[in-house]
Design a protein around this motif. Sequence first.
Motif, mmCIF file in Angstrom:
data_model
loop_
_atom_site.group_PDB
_atom_site.id
_atom_site.type_symbol
_atom_site.label_atom_id
_atom_site.label_comp_id
_atom_site.label_asym_id
_atom_site.label_seq_id
_atom_site.Cartn_x
_atom_site.Cartn_y
_atom_site.Cartn_z
ATOM 1 N N PHE A 171 -37.599 44.281 41.122
ATOM 2 C CA PHE A 171 -38.002 43.044 40.450
ATOM 3 C C PHE A 171 -38.573 42.041 41.459
ATOM 4 O O PHE A 171 -37.952 41.737 42.483
ATOM 5 C CB PHE A 171 -36.796 42.436 39.722
ATOM 6 N N ALA B 152 -39.206 38.480 42.334
ATOM 7 C CA ALA B 152 -38.798 37.119 41.941
ATOM 8 C C ALA B 152 -39.777 36.088 42.499
ATOM 9 O O ALA B 152 -40.070 35.089 41.838
ATOM 10 C CB ALA B 152 -37.392 36.841 42.436
ATOM 11 N N PRO C 282 -39.490 27.113 34.435
ATOM 12 C CA PRO C 282 -38.523 27.570 33.436
ATOM 13 C C PRO C 282 -37.384 28.362 34.079
ATOM 14 O O PRO C 282 -37.477 28.742 35.244
ATOM 15 C CB PRO C 282 -39.356 28.470 32.511
ATOM 16 N N ASN C 283 -36.332 28.626 33.330
ATOM 17 C CA ASN C 283 -35.226 29.439 33.838
ATOM 18 C C ASN C 283 -35.771 30.770 34.334
ATOM 19 O O ASN C 283 -36.599 31.387 33.675
ATOM 20 C CB ASN C 283 -34.190 29.721 32.733
ATOM 21 N N ALA D 143 -37.686 31.271 36.928
ATOM 22 C CA ALA D 143 -39.025 31.213 37.539
ATOM 23 C C ALA D 143 -38.985 31.498 39.039
ATOM 24 O O ALA D 143 -39.978 31.931 39.622
ATOM 25 C CB ALA D 143 -39.646 29.838 37.293
ATOM 26 N N GLY D 144 -37.835 31.223 39.674
ATOM 27 C CA GLY D 144 -37.723 31.487 41.120
ATOM 28 C C GLY D 144 -37.365 30.268 41.952
ATOM 29 O O GLY D 144 -37.470 30.310 43.186
ATOM 30 N N THR E 66 -34.310 28.668 42.493
ATOM 31 C CA THR E 66 -33.124 28.841 43.350
ATOM 32 C C THR E 66 -33.426 29.817 44.479
ATOM 33 O O THR E 66 -33.054 29.583 45.634
ATOM 34 C CB THR E 66 -31.930 29.357 42.501
ATOM 35 N N THR E 67 -34.114 30.890 44.156
ATOM 36 C CA THR E 67 -34.457 31.881 45.182
ATOM 37 C C THR E 67 -35.249 31.215 46.308
ATOM 38 O O THR E 67 -34.936 31.395 47.495
ATOM 39 C CB THR E 67 -35.286 33.028 44.542
ATOM 40 N N GLU F 254 -31.138 21.647 40.772
ATOM 41 C CA GLU F 254 -30.758 21.125 39.446
ATOM 42 C C GLU F 254 -29.611 20.110 39.521
ATOM 43 O O GLU F 254 -28.568 20.301 38.869
ATOM 44 C CB GLU F 254 -30.339 22.274 38.516
ATOM 45 N N TYR G 135 -24.405 35.178 40.236
ATOM 46 C CA TYR G 135 -24.310 36.287 41.187
ATOM 47 C C TYR G 135 -23.201 36.027 42.170
ATOM 48 O O TYR G 135 -22.972 34.924 42.551
ATOM 49 C CB TYR G 135 -25.642 36.468 41.929
HETATM 50 N N1 ATP Z 1 -29.278 38.680 43.242
HETATM 51 C C1 ATP Z 1 -30.170 38.944 42.289
HETATM 52 N N2 ATP Z 1 -30.362 40.198 41.858
HETATM 53 C C2 ATP Z 1 -31.274 40.490 40.905
HETATM 54 N N3 ATP Z 1 -32.087 39.586 40.325
HETATM 55 C C3 ATP Z 1 -31.942 38.307 40.711
HETATM 56 C C4 ATP Z 1 -30.986 37.917 41.718
HETATM 57 N N4 ATP Z 1 -31.097 36.569 41.896
HETATM 58 C C5 ATP Z 1 -32.050 36.155 41.042
HETATM 59 N N5 ATP Z 1 -32.567 37.173 40.340
HETATM 60 C C6 ATP Z 1 -33.659 37.107 39.340
HETATM 61 O O1 ATP Z 1 -34.773 36.492 39.967
HETATM 62 C C7 ATP Z 1 -35.426 35.608 39.073
HETATM 63 C C8 ATP Z 1 -35.490 34.227 39.692
HETATM 64 O O2 ATP Z 1 -34.182 33.690 39.738
HETATM 65 P P1 ATP Z 1 -33.882 32.212 40.228
HETATM 66 O O3 ATP Z 1 -32.405 32.001 40.120
HETATM 67 O O4 ATP Z 1 -34.527 31.992 41.545
HETATM 68 O O5 ATP Z 1 -34.664 31.361 39.128
HETATM 69 P P2 ATP Z 1 -34.565 29.816 38.792
HETATM 70 O O6 ATP Z 1 -35.958 29.331 38.620
HETATM 71 O O7 ATP Z 1 -33.717 29.120 39.801
HETATM 72 O O8 ATP Z 1 -33.837 29.836 37.390
HETATM 73 P P3 ATP Z 1 -32.751 28.808 36.782
HETATM 74 O O9 ATP Z 1 -33.515 27.644 36.245
HETATM 75 O O10 ATP Z 1 -32.113 29.627 35.699
HETATM 76 O O11 ATP Z 1 -31.796 28.430 37.871
HETATM 77 C C9 ATP Z 1 -34.635 35.650 37.768
HETATM 78 O O12 ATP Z 1 -35.282 36.542 36.879
HETATM 79 C C10 ATP Z 1 -33.290 36.185 38.185
HETATM 80 O O13 ATP Z 1 -32.685 36.912 37.123
#
Ligand code: ATP
Length: 321
Positions: free
Chosen positions: A14, A16, A35-36, A38-39, A41-42, A158, A321
């Motif tokens: 996947f 991200a 959006p939730n 989107a990436g 936190t990553t 957030e 996670y």
């Molecule tokens: N450890 C992991 N293993 C597998 N997939 C992951 C992992 N961490 C994040 N993801 C996936 O990567 C994508 C990005 O996640 P991330 O948490 O960065 O998004 P986000 O924009 O912060 O979302 P949110 O608004 O929900 O916090 C999501 O589809 C999530 O399910």
Amino acid sequence: MVDIEELTKRYGKFVALDHMNLHIDKGEIFGFVGPNGAGKTTTMRIMCGLLKATSGKVTIDGVDALGRPADVKRKIGYVPDFFGVYDNLKVMEYMDFYGSMYGMSKREVEKVADKYLELVALQDKKDEFVDSLSRGMKQRLCVARALIHDPELLVLDEPSSGLDPRSRHDMKNILRDLKEMGKTIVISSHILPELSEMCTSIGVIDHGKIVASGSVDEIVNGDKNMPPVRIKGYMLGLDAEASANRISVIVKERFNVDRISIQDGEILVYYSGTRESDAELLRSLVDNGVHVHQFFREKEDLESLFLKITGGENRGAKNNY
Ligand SMILES: Nc1ncnc2c1ncn2[C@@H]1O[C@H](COP(=O)(O)OP(=O)(O)OP(=O)(O)O)[C@@H](O)[C@H]1O
């Protein structure tokens, strides 16, 4: 302050983050919105040296964040989107605990802690147990704790989620004060209107890529699907239909518009103009003998603009996670 080049993060197969590019200047309050899933936190965790990237480059104030995560941690204060449980820890002990992780002496911690506990209006809670604080207070304490080593960059994931309007308001003021103190701030949210009130610039992330960036004004004005300018007017000696036709000819001759339509005598001009170009359009109509009695562009609602930019969907709830 922050330079991200071609940043990619894969979780298994996947993707991200997909060759993401982003630049944040010193002294900005930068809103990271998407959006939730989107990436956001990553990206933030990679910036803070907490997560390994698959490829790409991240530089924080000249330091290679991927190659020197320990050095970058000294430059950044990170407020995650969850708050741990701290049984039997009082506020000052909590600050001490974090300070000691940066090798600070009790004296050093006290000095900085006083300054930041005052900033977050918790100076009179030093001897209270952390777990007895309200959610808003805990969130503010988290900010003070992230500042214990006096970093130049504060990254908040957030910070308003789950807070009541009063606490959200307090948080906004704290971030403004920090900007005044010269800090650079990166703050994520999935609510564009909330960020737009306090941020100096914004990046919209979707499917691991930046899909729009700039000031709120730039993002709104750069929208190819802006609402039309709605014009009503008449020309002496011409009936309503002939006037509308004449007006649309004047507009087309002078402006590079995407589309014009006439509905019930109202002329709808579709083009991604600025306030200045809208004013120029109005002047041009008046100069050409049009008696204008209506001229406005509907204000784009930020929430719907956000949905438009990001394709209008949320990709699943937050995973733990
Ligand atoms: N450890 C992991 N293993 C597998 N997939 C992951 C992992 N961490 C994040 N993801 C996936 O990567 C994508 C990005 O996640 P991330 O948490 O960065 O998004 P986000 O924009 O912060 O979302 P949110 O608004 O929900 O916090 C999501 O589809 C999530 O399910």
